[in-house]
Motif scaffolding. Sequence first.
Motif, PDB file in Angstrom:
ATOM      1  N   LEU A 103       0.817  -1.211   0.000  1.00 45.50           N
ATOM      2  CA  LEU A 103       0.000   0.000   0.000  1.00 45.50           C
ATOM      3  C   LEU A 103       0.852   1.264   0.000  1.00 45.50           C
ATOM      4  CD1 LEU A 103      -2.875  -0.856   2.502  1.00 45.50           C
ATOM      5  CD2 LEU A 103      -2.972  -0.808   0.012  1.00 45.50           C
ATOM      6  N   ALA A 104       2.120   1.132   0.321  1.00 43.74           N
ATOM      7  CA  ALA A 104       3.023   2.279   0.294  1.00 43.74           C
ATOM      8  C   ALA A 104       3.608   2.446  -1.106  1.00 43.74           C
ATOM      9  CB  ALA A 104       4.141   2.089   1.305  1.00 43.74           C
ATOM     10  N   ALA A 105       3.744   3.699  -1.531  1.00 48.28           N
ATOM     11  CA  ALA A 105       4.401   3.986  -2.809  1.00 48.28           C
ATOM     12  C   ALA A 105       5.843   4.416  -2.585  1.00 48.28           C
ATOM     13  CB  ALA A 105       3.639   5.080  -3.561  1.00 48.28           C
ATOM     14  N   SER A 106       6.076   5.165  -1.515  1.00 47.18           N
ATOM     15  CA  SER A 106       7.428   5.636  -1.209  1.00 47.18           C
ATOM     16  C   SER A 106       7.488   6.053   0.252  1.00 47.18           C
ATOM     17  CB  SER A 106       7.812   6.817  -2.102  1.00 47.18           C
ATOM     18  OG  SER A 106       6.961   7.921  -1.856  1.00 47.18           O
ATOM     19  N   TYR A 107       8.712   6.181   0.755  1.00 51.23           N
ATOM     20  CA  TYR A 107       8.871   6.724   2.099  1.00 51.23           C
ATOM     21  C   TYR A 107      10.131   7.577   2.163  1.00 51.23           C
ATOM     22  CZ  TYR A 107      12.563   3.383   3.440  1.00 51.23           C
ATOM     23  OH  TYR A 107      13.730   2.679   3.529  1.00 51.23           O
ATOM     24  N   THR A 108      10.120   8.520   3.076  1.00 52.44           N
ATOM     25  CA  THR A 108      11.233   9.436   3.290  1.00 52.44           C
ATOM     26  C   THR A 108      11.547   9.481   4.772  1.00 52.44           C
ATOM     27  OG1 THR A 108      10.574  10.826   1.431  1.00 52.44           O
ATOM     28  CG2 THR A 108      12.032  11.819   3.056  1.00 52.44           C
ATOM     29  N   VAL A 109      12.839   9.485   5.096  1.00 54.22           N
ATOM     30  CA  VAL A 109      13.280   9.611   6.479  1.00 54.22           C
ATOM     31  C   VAL A 109      14.034  10.927   6.636  1.00 54.22           C
ATOM     32  CG1 VAL A 109      14.826   8.671   8.237  1.00 54.22           C
ATOM     33  CG2 VAL A 109      13.400   7.130   6.886  1.00 54.22           C
ATOM     34  N   LYS A 110      13.677  11.685   7.672  1.00 56.14           N
ATOM     35  CA  LYS A 110      14.373  12.939   7.979  1.00 56.14           C
ATOM     36  C   LYS A 110      14.827  12.914   9.433  1.00 56.14           C
ATOM     37  CE  LYS A 110      12.137  15.980   4.608  1.00 56.14           C
ATOM     38  NZ  LYS A 110      11.334  17.225   4.410  1.00 56.14           N
ATOM     39  N   GLU A 111      16.079  13.314   9.650  1.00 57.12           N
ATOM     40  CA  GLU A 111      16.630  13.327  11.002  1.00 57.12           C
ATOM     41  C   GLU A 111      17.231  14.692  11.313  1.00 57.12           C
ATOM     42  OE1 GLU A 111      19.555  10.273  11.098  1.00 57.12           O
ATOM     43  OE2 GLU A 111      18.098   8.632  11.227  1.00 57.12           O
ATOM     44  N   ASN A 112      16.997  15.180  12.515  1.00 60.24           N
ATOM     45  CA  ASN A 112      17.657  16.368  13.040  1.00 60.24           C
ATOM     46  C   ASN A 112      18.180  15.998  14.423  1.00 60.24           C
ATOM     47  OD1 ASN A 112      18.457  18.828  14.094  1.00 60.24           O
ATOM     48  ND2 ASN A 112      16.748  19.961  13.174  1.00 60.24           N
ATOM     49  N   LYS A 113      19.391  15.467  14.445  1.00 64.07           N
ATOM     50  CA  LYS A 113      19.938  14.923  15.682  1.00 64.07           C
ATOM     51  C   LYS A 113      20.113  15.988  16.756  1.00 64.07           C
ATOM     52  CE  LYS A 113      22.263  11.084  13.369  1.00 64.07           C
ATOM     53  NZ  LYS A 113      23.553  10.406  13.090  1.00 64.07           N
ATOM     54  N   GLU A 114      20.425  17.219  16.329  1.00 63.81           N
ATOM     55  CA  GLU A 114      20.603  18.289  17.308  1.00 63.81           C
ATOM     56  C   GLU A 114      19.314  18.547  18.085  1.00 63.81           C
ATOM     57  OE1 GLU A 114      21.471  18.484  14.147  1.00 63.81           O
ATOM     58  OE2 GLU A 114      23.659  18.333  14.348  1.00 63.81           O
ATOM     59  N   GLU A 115      18.187  18.450  17.403  1.00 65.06           N
ATOM     60  CA  GLU A 115      16.892  18.689  18.038  1.00 65.06           C
ATOM     61  C   GLU A 115      16.209  17.391  18.480  1.00 65.06           C
ATOM     62  OE1 GLU A 115      15.669  21.646  18.717  1.00 65.06           O
ATOM     63  OE2 GLU A 115      17.385  22.683  17.780  1.00 65.06           O
ATOM     64  N   ASN A 116      16.901  16.264  18.290  1.00 63.66           N
ATOM     65  CA  ASN A 116      16.343  14.944  18.601  1.00 63.66           C
ATOM     66  C   ASN A 116      15.005  14.727  17.896  1.00 63.66           C
ATOM     67  OD1 ASN A 116      16.451  12.380  19.898  1.00 63.66           O
ATOM     68  ND2 ASN A 116      15.041  13.102  21.484  1.00 63.66           N
ATOM     69  N   GLU A 117      14.983  15.042  16.624  1.00 67.15           N
ATOM     70  CA  GLU A 117      13.778  14.890  15.811  1.00 67.15           C
ATOM     71  C   GLU A 117      14.027  13.850  14.728  1.00 67.15           C
ATOM     72  OE1 GLU A 117      11.774  19.345  16.220  1.00 67.15           O
ATOM     73  OE2 GLU A 117      12.915  18.826  14.414  1.00 67.15           O
ATOM     74  N   TYR A 118      13.170  12.852  14.694  1.00 62.72           N
ATOM     75  CA  TYR A 118      13.311  11.747  13.747  1.00 62.72           C
ATOM     76  C   TYR A 118      11.941  11.464  13.137  1.00 62.72           C
ATOM     77  CZ  TYR A 118      17.726  11.210  16.188  1.00 62.72           C
ATOM     78  OH  TYR A 118      18.970  11.446  16.746  1.00 62.72           O
ATOM     79  N   PHE A 119      11.850  11.612  11.827  1.00 61.39           N
ATOM     80  CA  PHE A 119      10.566  11.495  11.140  1.00 61.39           C
ATOM     81  C   PHE A 119      10.641  10.476  10.005  1.00 61.39           C
ATOM     82  CE2 PHE A 119      10.375  15.721  12.984  1.00 61.39           C
ATOM     83  CZ  PHE A 119       9.049  15.854  13.372  1.00 61.39           C
ATOM     84  N   MET A 120       9.502   9.855   9.743  1.00 54.96           N
ATOM     85  CA  MET A 120       9.325   9.058   8.524  1.00 54.96           C
ATOM     86  C   MET A 120       8.039   9.538   7.861  1.00 54.96           C
ATOM     87  SD  MET A 120       8.889   4.913   7.940  1.00 54.96           S
ATOM     88  CE  MET A 120      10.617   4.536   8.268  1.00 54.96           C
ATOM     89  N   TYR A 121       8.119   9.757   6.556  1.00 56.63           N
ATOM     90  CA  TYR A 121       6.953  10.158   5.777  1.00 56.63           C
ATOM     91  C   TYR A 121       6.651   9.040   4.777  1.00 56.63           C
ATOM     92  CZ  TYR A 121       8.434  14.699   7.579  1.00 56.63           C
ATOM     93  OH  TYR A 121       8.819  15.736   8.398  1.00 56.63           O
ATOM     94  N   ILE A 122       5.448   8.538   4.809  1.00 60.61           N
ATOM     95  CA  ILE A 122       5.052   7.458   3.901  1.00 60.61           C
ATOM     96  C   ILE A 122       3.956   7.977   2.982  1.00 60.61           C
ATOM     97  CG2 ILE A 122       4.062   5.145   3.704  1.00 60.61           C
ATOM     98  CD1 ILE A 122       5.212   4.505   6.447  1.00 60.61           C
ATOM     99  N   THR A 123       4.172   7.844   1.687  1.00 59.55           N
ATOM    100  CA  THR A 123       3.152   8.200   0.703  1.00 59.55           C
ATOM    101  C   THR A 123       2.459   6.925   0.246  1.00 59.55           C
ATOM    102  OG1 THR A 123       4.433  10.106  -0.047  1.00 59.55           O
ATOM    103  CG2 THR A 123       2.695   9.310  -1.509  1.00 59.55           C
ATOM    104  N   LEU A 124       1.151   6.906   0.332  1.00 58.56           N
ATOM    105  CA  LEU A 124       0.392   5.714  -0.039  1.00 58.56           C
ATOM    106  C   LEU A 124       0.180   5.644  -1.545  1.00 58.56           C
ATOM    107  CD1 LEU A 124      -2.379   5.600   2.727  1.00 58.56           C
ATOM    108  CD2 LEU A 124      -0.105   4.581   2.742  1.00 58.56           C
ATOM    109  N   ALA A 125       0.124   4.427  -2.051  1.00 60.94           N
ATOM    110  CA  ALA A 125      -0.158   4.199  -3.463  1.00 60.94           C
ATOM    111  C   ALA A 125      -1.634   4.475  -3.751  1.00 60.94           C
ATOM    112  CB  ALA A 125       0.199   2.770  -3.853  1.00 60.94           C
ATOM    113  N   ASN A 126      -1.970   4.593  -5.017  1.00 69.19           N
ATOM    114  CA  ASN A 126      -3.354   4.843  -5.412  1.00 69.19           C
ATOM    115  C   ASN A 126      -4.113   3.527  -5.536  1.00 69.19           C
ATOM    116  OD1 ASN A 126      -3.208   7.648  -5.584  1.00 69.19           O
ATOM    117  ND2 ASN A 126      -2.311   7.565  -7.622  1.00 69.19           N
ATOM    118  N   THR A 127      -4.872   3.207  -4.532  1.00 68.23           N
ATOM    119  CA  THR A 127      -5.763   2.057  -4.592  1.00 68.23           C
ATOM    120  C   THR A 127      -6.938   2.347  -3.672  1.00 68.23           C
ATOM    121  OG1 THR A 127      -5.947  -0.351  -4.345  1.00 68.23           O
ATOM    122  CG2 THR A 127      -4.596   0.803  -2.738  1.00 68.23           C
ATOM    123  N   ASN A 128      -8.011   1.573  -3.812  1.00 72.36           N
ATOM    124  CA  ASN A 128      -9.254   1.881  -3.119  1.00 72.36           C
ATOM    125  C   ASN A 128      -9.745   0.730  -2.262  1.00 72.36           C
ATOM    126  OD1 ASN A 128      -9.132   4.264  -4.525  1.00 72.36           O
ATOM    127  ND2 ASN A 128     -10.882   3.837  -5.846  1.00 72.36           N
TER     128      ASN A 128
END
Length: 738
Positions: A103-128
């Motif tokens: 169901l996922a089309a892509s994902y992105t990981v972003k890190e800001n170690k100084e601020e202790n911020e760790y994110f993952m962004y998942i874009t869903l595929a086109n399905t119903n």
Amino acid sequence: MKQINVSFAILHNNQEEPTMKKRLIALFLCLASLIVMLPGCSGGKISPDSEYRGEQLTMYLTETVYDLDPARAYKNESTRAVVSLLFDTLFVLDENGKVQPSLAASYTVKENKEENEYFMYITLANTNWSDNTPISADDVVFAWKRLLNPNNSYEAAALLFDIKGARAYSEGEGSKDDVQIIADQKRLTIQFEGPIDYDQFLLNLTSLALAPLREDYVGSYKDSDWAKKPGTMICSGPFKLSRISFAKNPDIEYSDINYSEKVKDETTGKTNYPNATKPDDFEESRVSAFVIERNSYYYRNSSKDENLDISVTPYKIFVDCAMSDEDLAEAYKSGVITYIGDIPLAFRTKEEYKELISDAVVEDSLSTNLIYLNENAKISGDKLFAIKEVRQALSMVIDREAIAKALVFAEAANGLVPTGVFDSNSAKKTFRDAVDTQYQYLQFNVDAAKKLLADAKIDPADYSFSITYAAYDEVHYYVAKAVADAWNELGFDVKFNARGTVANNDYYKGTKEIPLDICDDLYYEDLISGSFEVIILDLVAYSADPFCVLAPYATQFSGQAMDMSQVNNYQLSNHVTGYCSEEYNLLMEEIFKIKKAEDRAEKLHEAEKKLMEDMPVIPVVFNKSAYIVNDNLDLNNSKLFGKKKSSDYYPMGATLRYATVDNYDAYLDDCLAFIESKYEEYKANPLAYLGNGAFVDVTWEDFKDESSYYKYLFEKITPKTVKEQAKLEKEQNKDKKK
């Protein structure tokens, strides 16, 4: 700021390159079908306005299924297999054990170690969803927060504990609004508590327990019953539940303390629905058949009039649960049953069926058949199973090799974590391959068991208890009997407690009625509520991560509903067995804090060793997944991510997506002939798919016109194939021109 972008080239209709890929794939499948002369691609794919909707196949996927909730599919491996046909996950494991998108089309990981911020962004595929509503990030958020809700009991909740606020919410220390998973249409934003192993988290997302769910369906019906019938289900996978049939058996009754009574308050005049104050008996009601149908919107863009079978070939799969072993074998040999995905015990053990299963495909199932001992249960006045030596002794008298040999598609368990589970986050080395320890209390040694009991001053003759098992699962019954025989030999008085299914008997406050068109699984209700002394079950790994198998025995990861009986002092609940070891709790907490999978592998083996010393749970055998495919069924077109799906890791939903028979017209004729030959026998059987003797006085000709689950076999579809339809349309166009 560190950023990692990952996009997947997938067969689905994703954001990057939807149109050309689908055209190439459709062309490939069409050419492949033409080569083997299959109906369905001859003259084009199936259009939405076609009279021919695709092939309708009869299979034997399981004995029975009662609850198709993805979050509850991990106590019975057959149920898990069927659920995988109906629900999709963000990621899946391919045949090499590598994480791939679904169901996922892509994902992105972003890190800001100084601020202790760790994110993952998942874009869903086109399905119903199966109602043509787009699958959105909101559906993911709802499903995950449902697992984390402290009022619910879901062991899979621990899979999400790396998410910021998730564990606090699950432990009653925070709000669900504090859980940092945010939906924005097709985009899912996840913030973590700190640095994590992203590969390990993606492995967790292959779990069916984390499949997206629709709040307007799950939340609008009684939460525990929404996934029991077509009218209250909505599916994201290649198939949806189309029909389900029940047959009652008045000869068998089960007591049920958990049903709701309708009570009128004479003072206020209001109607209340409290739990029953005394047991009542209800007659057995079992599934006799069910039908799953193509999800017409699974990776198909209906607004562009894309072909119905662009992602799924079969139109319907009919599952007959009422056939005897003899009829099932006959139907399989005649070509009527095209696939057997849950091979009956008789097929495995009787000589006359040996040839039938000689070509069975056998794989690891990531599932352990085991025994829970309830440490809180009073056995003859004592908490017998709270005594470690008793648990150890009960384990040592089980002849696992003999049981595995009898079950054929099983392997004697030499630990708790099942075969196929990774040692870290790679299939290159499994957890079992990394174990060289022979756990003492898994060894068959009757004399040692007797000494353990004697040293603990336990006289088995003083104790009587029961083994609970699912009445609809013949493998569970076999294991229960073998174990009971061994324990009786020790001197205990061991009885059987068969728990089956009854028609729903609960009044619902919202509707003020009893929905009778669903079944209550009393076995499962006993299991999750801890209403057992000893119980047999399949423990299916939530993912290929060993942590998810071992963690629930630690109180903080048990997944049990919060004990809220003490105001302002909510208590975490122990595992349903009652097991609570401070040493084990500390060990699992230490493992959880290790965020690199390879760094925690050694500690996970230490955790299994501790459990196999304390024995709160007794592994019996590692289950094997085995299926047989009829010669007329073609699975070679079963392609996902460009590779053939025959492996330990692909779910059944992927395996059957492109199933086709070689000659569909001949197959329909065979089905019709088979049912006609069995009609007189079946209509007299109240438990058969004809249902409760409803057709006793109906002639064969009249029966073919009734609304039955086999009706489609008797309807001579015109045109039967796309090729015939194309020919017909061509002739009609010629007539119009004239």
